[in-house]
Write a protein that holds these residues in place. Structure first.
Motif, short mmCIF file in Angstrom:
data_model
loop_
_atom_site.label_atom_id
_atom_site.label_comp_id
_atom_site.label_asym_id
_atom_site.label_seq_id
_atom_site.Cartn_x
_atom_site.Cartn_y
_atom_site.Cartn_z
N VAL A 119 20.07 -25.88 -10.78
CA VAL A 119 20.27 -25.92 -9.33
C VAL A 119 21.77 -26.05 -9.06
N SER A 121 24.52 -26.90 -6.47
CA SER A 121 24.61 -27.67 -5.23
C SER A 121 26.04 -27.66 -4.71
N ARG A 123 28.59 -29.26 -1.68
CA ARG A 123 28.81 -30.32 -0.69
C ARG A 123 30.14 -30.03 -0.03
N GLU A 151 21.64 -24.90 -3.30
CA GLU A 151 21.44 -25.77 -2.14
C GLU A 151 22.78 -26.32 -1.70
N GLY A 152 22.79 -26.81 -0.48
CA GLY A 152 24.04 -27.34 0.03
C GLY A 152 23.82 -28.34 1.15
N GLU A 153 24.89 -29.04 1.44
CA GLU A 153 24.87 -30.00 2.54
C GLU A 153 26.22 -29.91 3.22
N SER A 158 21.16 -30.07 5.59
CA SER A 158 20.87 -29.55 4.25
C SER A 158 20.29 -28.15 4.35
N TRP A 160 18.93 -24.68 1.52
CA TRP A 160 18.74 -24.21 0.16
C TRP A 160 18.31 -22.75 0.20
#
Length: 163
Positions: A119, A121, A123, A151-153, A158, A160
């Protein structure tokens, strides 16, 4: 079109034999015009002989080059399975590239997580639409590296995307 080694060798042999036969059939009468042969004007005869001999004799080299290129491409696609370290290096390089092409200063961090590091990720300053476009553009590379999801924030939201 796939060819086995034997078929490729046989095709090359037939092409070379055809070239040699064509050369003999063309050159022999030109060299012996008194024996009922024929003769073309100088430069034209050389051009005709060159084409009729050169084309069949070049077929084996072209076929072998084509086959080698396909084998290299197949080998590149079936390369060793990517490790978690490979995925981590890719993520860090991707962040660097995103920051390089961004018009302003962008705060972004990427990590590799999930089971086996599959995954990716993000940020920071990467919204959902941007993340989905990025995932779509890099889907082949991400799949080759073994990523399953991105995925990200950003700004507390959030998102994905499936690879």
């Amino acid at each position: 079109l796939t060819m086995s080694g034997w078929l490729l060798g046989l095709t090359s042999l037939v092409a070379v034999l055809a070239g040699v036969a064509a050369a003999w059939w063309l050159v022999h009468p030109m060299l012996n015009p008194g024996e009922g042969g024929w003769a073309l004007p100088g430069p034209l005869s050389l051009a005709v002989v060159g084409v009729l001999v050169g084309l069949p004799l070049s077929v084996p080299a072209v076929v072998l080059s084509w086959r080698d290129a396909r084998a290299r491409e197949r080998t590149r696609r079936v390369r060793a399975r990517a490790t978690k370290d490979d995925r981590r290096a890719y993520a860090l390089d991707l962040v660097r590239q995103i920051q390089d092409v961004s018009p302003g200063t962008r705060t972004l961090r990427a990590t590799v997580g999930g089971e086996g590091g599959t995954v990716l990720s993000f940020r920071g300053d990467l919204g959902a639409k941007e993340g989905e476009r990025l995932t779509a553009a890099l889907r082949v590379d991400l799949q080759e590296l073994g990523f399953k999801r991105v995925e990200g924030e950003s700004d507390g939201k959030s998102w994905w995307a499936r690879v």
